[in-house]
Motif scaffolding. Structure first.
Motif, short mmCIF file in Angstrom:
data_model
loop_
_atom_site.label_atom_id
_atom_site.label_comp_id
_atom_site.label_asym_id
_atom_site.label_seq_id
_atom_site.Cartn_x
_atom_site.Cartn_y
_atom_site.Cartn_z
N MET A 1 2.88 -0.87 5.03
CA MET A 1 1.59 -0.25 4.84
C MET A 1 1.77 1.12 4.21
O MET A 1 2.55 1.93 4.69
N LYS A 2 1.05 1.37 3.16
CA LYS A 2 1.16 2.64 2.45
C LYS A 2 0.14 3.64 2.98
O LYS A 2 -1.04 3.30 3.15
N LEU A 3 0.60 4.85 3.25
CA LEU A 3 -0.31 5.88 3.75
C LEU A 3 -1.22 6.37 2.64
O LEU A 3 -0.83 6.46 1.48
N ASN A 4 -2.43 6.69 3.03
CA ASN A 4 -3.38 7.30 2.12
C ASN A 4 -2.76 8.59 1.59
O ASN A 4 -2.17 9.36 2.35
N ASN A 5 -2.89 8.84 0.29
CA ASN A 5 -2.30 10.02 -0.33
C ASN A 5 -2.80 11.31 0.31
O ASN A 5 -2.03 12.25 0.53
N SER A 6 -4.08 11.37 0.64
CA SER A 6 -4.65 12.56 1.27
C SER A 6 -4.05 12.78 2.66
O SER A 6 -3.73 13.90 3.04
N PHE A 7 -3.87 11.70 3.43
CA PHE A 7 -3.28 11.80 4.76
C PHE A 7 -1.83 12.24 4.68
O PHE A 7 -1.36 13.05 5.48
N SER A 8 -1.11 11.71 3.71
CA SER A 8 0.29 12.10 3.57
C SER A 8 0.42 13.56 3.16
O SER A 8 1.32 14.26 3.61
N LYS A 9 -0.50 14.06 2.35
CA LYS A 9 -0.49 15.50 2.02
C LYS A 9 -0.83 16.34 3.25
O LYS A 9 -0.25 17.39 3.47
#
Length: 139
Positions: A1-9
């Motif tokens: 599962m890939k994390l949302n880019n905003s959440f990873s930032k």
């Protein structure tokens, strides 16, 4: 599962803050956090002698400079750089410094010290201002 880019930032901004706070908490929970340093630093056998009090003051300063830097880095994420954010960062770190000193009341061999709060506040201010200046230079 890939994390949302905003959440990873978000994580990349706030995990260093949590890590800094963890380092401070662990150091405060130890009645002798300097035991891992070389004994020669403290026994006067060298021309440069450092007291454990001086190491403690430097430790407080560096820990809170790192915390101030990471907190300001986190709060300016997705917001414009303003003096209000500097004050929010400093207030957050100073609140944590107070909680750190209260925590030390419950650790044998440690105590609540106003001098440490002043050193923590100075470290915080330096860390926040370093990140503020770096942010200004980068933009």
């Amino acid at each position: 599962m890939k994390l949302n880019n905003s959440f990873s930032k978000f994580l990349s901004r706030w995990l260093p803050v949590i890590g800094s706070m963890g380092i401070i908490f662990i150091s405060s929970a130890d009645y002798n956090p300097y035991r891992w340093l070389p004994a020669q630093w403290f026994d006067g056998s060298r021309s440069v002698h450092i007291s454990t009090e001086e190491v403690g003051q430097l430790g407080h300063f560096m820990e809170f400079a790192l915390l101030g830097y990471t907190v300001f880095r986190a709060v300016v994420w997705q917001q414009s750089k303003s003096y209000k954010l500097i004050l929010v960062s400093i207030a957050f770190c100073f609140g944590f410094a107070i909680s750190d000193e209260i925590h030390q009341l419950f650790v044998p061999g440690r105590a609540f010290q106003i001098q440490d709060l002043l050193i923590d506040g100075t470290g915080t201010l330096v860390g926040v201002l370093l990140k503020y200046m770096r942010t200004r230079i980068e933009s």
